[in-house]
Each structure stands twice: as structure tokens, then as C-alpha cells.
Design an enzyme around this catalytic site. Structure first.
Site, PDB file in Angstrom:
ATOM      1  N   TYR A  85       0.833  -1.206   0.000  1.00 33.07           N
ATOM      2  CA  TYR A  85       0.000   0.000   0.000  1.00 33.07           C
ATOM      3  C   TYR A  85       0.866   1.253   0.000  1.00 33.07           C
ATOM      4  CZ  TYR A  85      -3.759   3.247   0.855  1.00 33.07           C
ATOM      5  OH  TYR A  85      -4.652   4.281   0.715  1.00 33.07           O
ATOM      6  N   PHE A 137      -6.757  22.525 -24.214  1.00 34.47           N
ATOM      7  CA  PHE A 137      -7.047  21.106 -24.357  1.00 34.47           C
ATOM      8  C   PHE A 137      -8.276  20.827 -23.487  1.00 34.47           C
ATOM      9  CE2 PHE A 137      -6.883  16.617 -23.308  1.00 34.47           C
ATOM     10  CZ  PHE A 137      -6.945  16.113 -24.591  1.00 34.47           C
ATOM     11  N   THR A 138      -9.119  19.903 -23.933  1.00 29.63           N
ATOM     12  CA  THR A 138     -10.436  19.702 -23.314  1.00 29.63           C
ATOM     13  C   THR A 138     -10.372  19.552 -21.786  1.00 29.63           C
ATOM     14  OG1 THR A 138     -10.193  17.366 -23.855  1.00 29.63           O
ATOM     15  CG2 THR A 138     -11.454  18.698 -25.394  1.00 29.63           C
ATOM     16  N   ASP A 228       2.310  20.939 -20.001  1.00 30.59           N
ATOM     17  CA  ASP A 228       1.597  19.696 -20.308  1.00 30.59           C
ATOM     18  C   ASP A 228       2.592  18.864 -21.118  1.00 30.59           C
ATOM     19  OD1 ASP A 228       0.089  17.652 -21.423  1.00 30.59           O
ATOM     20  OD2 ASP A 228      -1.717  18.869 -21.532  1.00 30.59           O
ATOM     21  N   LYS A 271       0.236   8.340 -23.177  1.00 27.77           N
ATOM     22  CA  LYS A 271       0.686   8.775 -24.501  1.00 27.77           C
ATOM     23  C   LYS A 271       2.178   8.434 -24.631  1.00 27.77           C
ATOM     24  CE  LYS A 271      -3.452  10.916 -24.325  1.00 27.77           C
ATOM     25  NZ  LYS A 271      -3.634  12.172 -23.684  1.00 27.77           N
ATOM     26  N   ARG A 395     -12.597  16.615 -33.664  1.00 27.38           N
ATOM     27  CA  ARG A 395     -11.982  17.706 -32.911  1.00 27.38           C
ATOM     28  C   ARG A 395     -12.445  18.994 -33.581  1.00 27.38           C
ATOM     29  NH1 ARG A 395     -11.553  16.253 -28.199  1.00 27.38           N
ATOM     30  NH2 ARG A 395      -9.725  15.234 -27.399  1.00 27.38           N
ATOM     31  N   PHE A 462     -18.338  15.844 -26.219  1.00 33.18           N
ATOM     32  CA  PHE A 462     -17.917  15.004 -27.360  1.00 33.18           C
ATOM     33  C   PHE A 462     -17.853  13.522 -26.993  1.00 33.18           C
ATOM     34  CE2 PHE A 462     -13.549  14.329 -25.890  1.00 33.18           C
ATOM     35  CZ  PHE A 462     -13.388  15.394 -25.023  1.00 33.18           C
TER      36      PHE A 462
HETATM   37  C1  LIG Z   1      -4.759  13.028 -23.056  1.00 35.88           C
HETATM   38  C2  LIG Z   1      -4.347  14.390 -22.707  1.00 35.88           C
HETATM   39  C3  LIG Z   1      -4.562  14.913 -21.433  1.00 35.88           C
HETATM   40  C4  LIG Z   1      -5.387  14.197 -20.364  1.00 35.88           C
HETATM   41  O1  LIG Z   1      -4.824  13.017 -19.975  1.00 35.88           O
HETATM   42  P1  LIG Z   1      -5.669  11.690 -19.596  1.00 35.88           P
HETATM   43  O2  LIG Z   1      -4.616  10.698 -19.275  1.00 35.88           O
HETATM   44  O3  LIG Z   1      -6.511  11.333 -20.761  1.00 35.88           O
HETATM   45  O4  LIG Z   1      -6.495  12.049 -18.397  1.00 35.88           O
HETATM   46  C5  LIG Z   1      -4.061  16.180 -21.158  1.00 35.88           C
HETATM   47  N1  LIG Z   1      -3.411  16.881 -22.091  1.00 35.88           N
HETATM   48  C6  LIG Z   1      -3.219  16.427 -23.329  1.00 35.88           C
HETATM   49  C7  LIG Z   1      -2.497  17.259 -24.333  1.00 35.88           C
HETATM   50  C8  LIG Z   1      -3.679  15.162 -23.691  1.00 35.88           C
HETATM   51  O5  LIG Z   1      -3.502  14.722 -24.935  1.00 35.88           O
END
Ligand SMILES: *Cc1c(COP(=O)(O)O)cnc(C)c1O
Length: 470
Positions: A85, A137-138, A228, A271, A395, A462
Site C-alpha cells: 500500500y 485542451f479539453t 503539459d 501517450k 476535434r 464530445f
Molecule cells: C490526453 C491528454 C490529457 C489528459 O490526460 P488523460 O490521461 O486522458 O487524463 C491532457 N493533455 C493532453 C495534451 C492530452 O492529450
């Protein structure tokens, strides 16, 4: 950590193709269902590719998020999970990998990127603050807004033009930054939200010169820069390719330098970092780290796992080191470009220059007879699926959502359908099939009609909105 061998070989011997720096050890069967089955699947999903079952999809280009193939080493790492843990050894391996490659001092693990966005937004934004960023970004903007911030787009104008060939369309416009500081005052700006390769602009990079200039500007006004870092490996590749001083530097060296101009980063490890789930926040300021650690236990999990299993943290630590290898990043970006070139050769309108993780088809030019309130990019995603079972995503106006003040649709300049390439998953033959299907949909464009939205959720619409053909 050395430069791509292919690049140096190419210079010596003339023509040399690149190839992936891996071979396939395990396969996952896929197949295309019939045209009638595809129509039924599309109707059942409300013409929204997010609502489809993956088994009904042939080639899945919905996203590059969590869809990477892990290596044999990462799978071996899974077996080394320490599921304690508290204080799992896998956490310390993860922390060491982030410190080594990204260079930040304090690491807070999270379940995925948006968990880290939530923590940093809540830790640093006060209601009424302004958050300048190189395009929204969303999930990032939503967390900034939920924390009371007001997002302001400060990306260069070229980013909004799908055919402008600027090599660094992700750059911040320092005049827009200066205008914002003049208007609201630097004390109302806790940080600049800087993204390496701007997802919503087509995967466009930020130059090293730009981040250095931004650092100088922010130092003058005591504003922090938060990165980011989701696709910073790809950003580093473009710097290596396009900024002369960096041609002989490795992706790892470029990444490290870039991060050194910023104060913190959040990461969707799904990613660049080559794992199926995971994320992290890394910061240099002790007081921000402390706030984030106080909150991580409420929203994610203890500060040494943050919502991930020990084995997931181990695969992530290994993925961080594998993902930054020059040959890996070069082959990834070149596969995206391979698809882009096929489409450009057939005069299909796509966002240029081709970015790091995806091809963005310019749905405004593709369907120039469909008005933006009939969702041309959503229409294209549905048509592509109907033609060949290839899954892409919207998008454009659907992703942009509604203005929180007026309640109207936000009409972004870019109305794009994204074909996102998972890392280490598909071959060039898959890319050929995708390109040919887009060509078929393009040839039938004049007969195609738009969509109307019949269900709209409140947040991030979306993902779950439903549509019907007009
Ligand atoms: C995917 C993404 C996020 C959010 O990350 P999640 O792992 O999907 O929560 C933030 N910024 C960018 C540029 C992304 O492509």
C-alpha cells in the site's frame, strides 16, 4: 541516447528507408464486420465513435491514449510489481525515471493525466485568475475552469490556419502574453499553461527558442510556466529536426533542457510514456508539491501510488526510458507522416505541416457544403467508419463545447477529424487501408449530408453526445 542511426546512414548512402526499432512477438487478431453491421453499430452509437464497441472497429485510430503496445521489458516489469500500500519500490523507480529524464524535483503519481490536471489546478488557481495557454485542451481547460480560472488562448495566429507551414505552430505569442499582463495584471496569472506539441492544433510543436523567450518574459513578471508534457518526446523530435543548434542533440537531452525552462509538468503517461494507464505531476516548488500531496490522498490514492498499481508504475518507469529513445520517436513520427503523405498526394485536405501523433483531416474543406452547426468533422468520422470500420474522432465544434457565459456553441476556427496513430501497434499496410478509405469517403463527399445533435451531456460533450443524420 544517441541520434537516430538511420539519419546518419541516410547521409552516407543516399536513399535509406526507416523501419521500426522492434519486431512483433505477439499479435491480437482484428477483423472488419460487414457494411450492414457497421451501419447498425453506427446507429446504435448515435453516430459518435466514442460510443462504439471496440469489437465493431477494424483499425482503431480513435486515440493514441493508452493504446500503445508495451515491450517485452515492460511486461517483465509488470511481474515485478510491489503491491504494498505504501512505499512500493516501483514508485521509487518511477520517481527516479521522471527526475532523470524530465528533471523535476517532486513527483506525485496520479491515475492518468486529468488527475494531475485536477491537482495542479486546485493547488494553484484562485477564482477569477487568468490562465494563458497555447491553445486549449479539453480536460486541461475544464479543470482550470472548475478551479475558477479563465482560460485565454495565447498561441500564435498561424496555429489557427490549417495550411500555414510555420515549423512551430505551437509557439506562444509573446505579444498576446504582454497584452494579457497589461489588461489583468501579472498577479492575476498564476501560470502559463504550456503544451508540448499542441494536440488541438494538430500536434504542432513549440520551439526551444520560444520556451526560452517565454521563460525570460515570465521571469520579468514572476509568472510560472507549467508544462503539459503529454507529448514532449514528439516535441523534442521536431526541435531536433528544425532548430539547427539541436540537430546533434538526443531527444533525451532536448527534453531535459526544455523542461528546465518550466516549473512543473503534468503528464498523461498513456501517450508518450507507452503505458495503458497512468499519469503524474512533477513540480519544482516544495509548496506546490505539498498542496498536491495533500490532495492526492483525497482524490487519487496514497502519494506513493496515486491510483496506479505497483506493476503499472514499473511498466511506466520502463516506458519513460524506452519512449525517449531517438529511433523510437523517429519511427513513430515518420509513420504518421507516411499516412499524411498518402493523403496529400491525393489532394485530401489535412492540417499541415503534419504533426507528431495524428493526421487531422480538415473537415471544413473536406465537406465545404456542410455548415459548422451540422458538425462536418463528426460527419466525416461517421462516414469513415461506415466505409471501412476505421475509427477516428471529432476535434471541432462538438469538442469545443459551449461558452460558459453565453451558452452558445463555441465555433473553433479548426474543424478537424483526427486519425490518431497508437504507438508500436499498426503497420504501414494498415496506413494504406486507412488512406484508401478516406479517399473513397472523399470521392463521395458531395452526396454526404451533416448531422444534428439529439443528446448533449453537460461536461466534455464530445464523449457522450448522440447524433442523427439530417
Ligand atoms: C490526453 C491528454 C490529457 C489528459 O490526460 P488523460 O490521461 O486522458 O487524463 C491532457 N493533455 C493532453 C495534451 C492530452 O492529450
Amino acid at each position: 541516447m544517441s541520434k537516430s542511426k538511420f539519419q546518419t546512414m541516410g547521409q552516407q548512402f543516399g536513399r535509406r528507408s526507416w523501419a521500426e526499432p522492434w519486431k512483433i512477438k505477439m499479435v491480437e487478431p482484428i477483423s472488419m464486420i460487414t457494411a450492414e453491421e457497421r451501419l447498425k453499430a453506427c446507429q446504435d452509437a448515435g453516430y459518435n465513435t466514442f460510443l462504439m464497441r471496440s469489437e465493431d472497429v477494424y483499425i482503431d485510430l480513435l486515440t493514441d491514449s493508452g493504446t500503445s503496445a508495451m515491450s517485452d521489458r515492460q511486461w517483465a516489469g509488470i511481474m515485478m510489481g510491489d503491491e504494498a500500500y505504501a512505499g512500493s519500490r516501483n514508485f521509487y523507480n518511477l520517481e527516479a525515471a521522471i527526475q532523470k529524464y524530465y528533471g523535476y524535483k517532486y513527483v506525485v503519481p496520479t491515475h492518468q493525466g486529468r488527475g494531475a490536471e485536477h491537482l495542479i489546478s486546485q493547488a494553484t488557481i484562485t477564482k477569477g485568475d487568468y490562465i494563458p495557454g497555447n491553445m486549449y485542451f479539453t480536460t486541461t481547460r475544464l479543470h482550470q475552469e472548475l478551479a475558477g480560472g479563465i482560460f485565454v488562448d495565447v498561441i500564435i495566429d498561424e496555429a489557427h490556419d490549417p495550411i500555414d507551414q510555420h515549423p512551430f505552430k505551437g509557439n506562444v505569442d509573446l505579444d498576446k502574453m504582454a497584452a494579457l499582463v497589461d489588461k489583468v495584471g501579472a498577479e492575476k496569472i498564476p501560470y502559463v499553461s504550456l503544451a508540448g506539441t499542441v494536440n488541438m492544433a494538430g500536434g504542432q510543436p513549440v520551439s526551444m527558442a520560444n520556451v526560452k523567450a517565454l521563460r525570460a518574459f515570465c521571469d520579468k513578471h514572476s509568472i510560472r510556466i507549467y508544462l503539459d508534457a503529454t507529448r514532449m518526446y514528439e516535441n523534442a523530435f521536431f526541435i531536433q529536426e528544425r532548430e539547427d543548434e539541436y540537430a546533434d542533440k538526443s531527444i533525451a537531452e532536448i527534453l531535459f533542457e526544455f523542461c528546465s525552462y518550466t516549473d512543473a509538468a503534468w503528464m498523461s503517461a498513456k501517450k508518450d510514456n507507452l503505458v495503458n494507464i497512468g499519469g503524474w505531476l512533477a513540480v519544482n516548488q516544495a509548496e506546490v508539491a505539498e498542496k498536491a500531496r495533500n490532495m492526492v490522498v483525497v482524490y487519487e490514492g496514497l502519494h506513493t501510488y496515486g491510483g496506479m498499481a505497483g506493476r503499472d508504475m514499473e511498466a511506466l518507469a520502463i516506458g519513460i526510458a524506452e519512449g525517449v529513445e531517438d529511433d523510437h520517436v523517429a519511427s513513430r513520427v515518420r509513420q504518421v507522416r507516411y499516412l499524411g503523405k498518402l493523403l496529400l498526394d491525393w489532394d485530401i485536405p489535412i492540417m499541415e505541416p503534419v504533426g507528431g501523433h495524428a493526421i487531422f483531416v480538415d473537415a471544413k474543406r473536406f465537406y465545404n457544403h456542410i455548415p459548422q452547426d451540422q458538425f462536418p468533422a463528426q460527419t466525416l468520422a461517421a462516414q469513415l467508419y461506415l466505409d471501412s470500420g476505421v475509427r477516428s474522432m471529432e476535434r471541432g465544434v462538438v469538442s469545443a463545447g459551449r461558452d460558459p457565459q453565453t451558452g452558445d456553441h463555441r465555433y473553433p476556427a479548426l474543424e478537424l477529424t483526427r486519425l490518431t496513430i497508437p504507438r508500436r501497434v499498426y503497420t504501414q499496410a494498415h496506413m494504406d487501408v486507412v488512406a484508401e478509405s478516406i479517399k473513397a469517403v472523399y470521392d463521395a463527399r458531395e452526396q454526404t449530408k451533416g448531422l444534428k445533435m439529439v443528446y448533449e451531456p453537460e461536461y466534455l460533450r464530445f464523449f457522450q453526445a448522440r447524433f442523427e443524420p439530417i
